[in-house]
Design an enzyme around this catalytic site. Structure first.
Site, mmCIF file in Angstrom:
data_model
loop_
_atom_site.group_PDB
_atom_site.id
_atom_site.type_symbol
_atom_site.label_atom_id
_atom_site.label_comp_id
_atom_site.label_asym_id
_atom_site.label_seq_id
_atom_site.Cartn_x
_atom_site.Cartn_y
_atom_site.Cartn_z
ATOM 1 C CG ASP A 4 11.814 -2.732 -5.794
ATOM 2 O OD1 ASP A 4 11.198 -1.698 -5.461
ATOM 3 O OD2 ASP A 4 12.659 -3.273 -5.066
ATOM 4 C CG ASN A 14 2.946 -1.986 -1.775
ATOM 5 O OD1 ASN A 14 2.815 -2.453 -2.907
ATOM 6 N ND2 ASN A 14 4.151 -1.878 -1.213
HETATM 7 C C1 FPP Z 1 7.933 -0.370 -6.598
HETATM 8 O O1 FPP Z 1 8.544 0.848 -6.610
HETATM 9 C C2 FPP Z 1 6.642 -0.446 -7.267
HETATM 10 C C3 FPP Z 1 5.413 -0.543 -6.663
HETATM 11 C C4 FPP Z 1 5.124 -0.269 -5.253
HETATM 12 C C5 FPP Z 1 4.237 -0.953 -7.375
HETATM 13 C C6 FPP Z 1 4.375 -1.073 -8.868
HETATM 14 C C7 FPP Z 1 3.483 -0.092 -9.466
HETATM 15 C C8 FPP Z 1 3.553 0.346 -10.725
HETATM 16 C C9 FPP Z 1 4.472 -0.161 -11.758
HETATM 17 C C10 FPP Z 1 2.667 1.425 -11.134
HETATM 18 C C11 FPP Z 1 1.234 1.102 -10.908
HETATM 19 C C12 FPP Z 1 0.703 0.165 -11.900
HETATM 20 C C13 FPP Z 1 -0.446 -0.489 -11.709
HETATM 21 C C14 FPP Z 1 -1.070 -1.256 -12.801
HETATM 22 C C15 FPP Z 1 -1.067 -0.461 -10.377
HETATM 23 P P1 FPP Z 1 8.912 1.470 -5.203
HETATM 24 O O2 FPP Z 1 7.951 2.562 -4.934
HETATM 25 O O3 FPP Z 1 8.950 0.411 -4.153
HETATM 26 O O4 FPP Z 1 10.355 2.000 -5.499
HETATM 27 P P2 FPP Z 1 11.505 2.246 -4.444
HETATM 28 O O5 FPP Z 1 11.787 0.916 -3.775
HETATM 29 O O6 FPP Z 1 12.629 2.729 -5.291
HETATM 30 O O7 FPP Z 1 11.014 3.276 -3.491
#
Ligand code: FPP
Length: 252
Positions: free
Chosen positions: A26, A74
């Site tokens: 996250d 998501n």
């Molecule tokens: C959270 O950050 C992360 C995700 C929604 C997904 C995780 C994805 C990756 C690490 C990259 C993609 C990798 C693959 C293999 C698919 P957030 O967007 O929720 O962050 P925030 O809460 O700060 O907005």
């Protein structure tokens, strides 16, 4: 005589690593926002952190790593961001699969496959097929995954079998449910790590994490590295796992 040096954290982690670590990756968006960058740059750097995590897990002798790469919820994000995440997943498989295979990583994907983009589906299948005999590390990619959805699916399958007379509904127990989960046959996570400082489970491995230890790291996912993993393992090792029982001391 001077006191012996304390055991370095690296050695401590290597001595007794958890069998299965699961990570809620996250904070990509916050990482990017803090730098005035677009969210997709945070996700791109998140993939680099994922590469570091897989490498570190192998080095520390952890056998199973589960990552929450895309949740069933998501899909509510803007279409452009969903497109970016799908693009990154495709690129990750295309670019990294050969190396994962060479390093003895077995890839397993958990989550709902119905309705996924055929190209994504075929890449996920290719990754599982190519690496299915590897034994060094298992990388479980939770993709289009939701814990409630997974449990509901298991209940649905059991109900269908009960109506068909294949199983006795009176005999449905936790083991029967477990055998219908995506993770059937795999040990549950010992340690669940969430980055970004948020302290929520967010529909991740709801059943499997019943007795996992949770460690919440105050860093955003793109900053995750081996040191952060060792810190989480250090914290895990300081915890006393009782699985609903009593401690040796309290039980005297
Ligand atoms: C959270 O950050 C992360 C995700 C929604 C997904 C995780 C994805 C990756 C690490 C990259 C993609 C990798 C693959 C293999 C698919 P957030 O967007 O929720 O962050 P925030 O809460 O700060 O907005």
């Amino acid at each position: 005589m001077s006191a012996p040096d304390p055991v370095p954290s690296t050695t401590a982690a290597l001595l007794d690593p958890p069998l299965h670590v699961a990570i809620i990756m996250d904070g990509n968006g916050r990482w990017a926002a803090a730098r005035g960058l677009p969210r997709r740059e945070g996700h791109r750097r998140g993939v680099e952190a994922l590469r570091r995590a897989v490498r570190a897990v192998g080095e520390l002798g952890i056998k199973i790593l589960t990552i929450y790469s895309f949740s069933a919820e998501n899909w509510t994000r803007p279409a452009e961001e969903i497109g970016d995440l799908m693009g990154l997943l495709k690129r990750f498989v295309r670019k990294d699969l050969a190396e994962l295979h060479e390093n003895g990583v077995r890839v397993r994907v958990i989550g709902e496959r119905a309705g996924l983009d055929p190209e994504v589906l075929s890449l996920l299948r290719e990754a599982e097929e190519l690496t299915k005999s590897n034994e060094r590390t298992t990388l479980i990619v939770a993709f289009n995954y939701g814990g409630r959805q997974e449990i509901a699916r298991a209940a649905r399958e059991l109900a269908i079998d009960a109506v068909a007379g294949k199983i006795d509904p009176e005999k449905i127990d936790p083991a029967a449910i477990e055998s219908r989960l995506y993770t059937a046959g795999l040990p549950p996570p010992d340690l669940v790590i969430r980055t970004s400082g948020e302290q929520r489970v967010s529909n991740f491995l709801l059943w499997q994490a019943a007795y996992a230890e949770f460690v919440f790291l105050p860093i955003n996912w793109p900053d995750f590295d081996r040191t952060a993993l060792e810190e989480a393992i250090g914290e895990y090792r300081r915890r006393e796992r009782r699985f609903g029982g009593v401690t040796a001391r309290a039980g005297v």
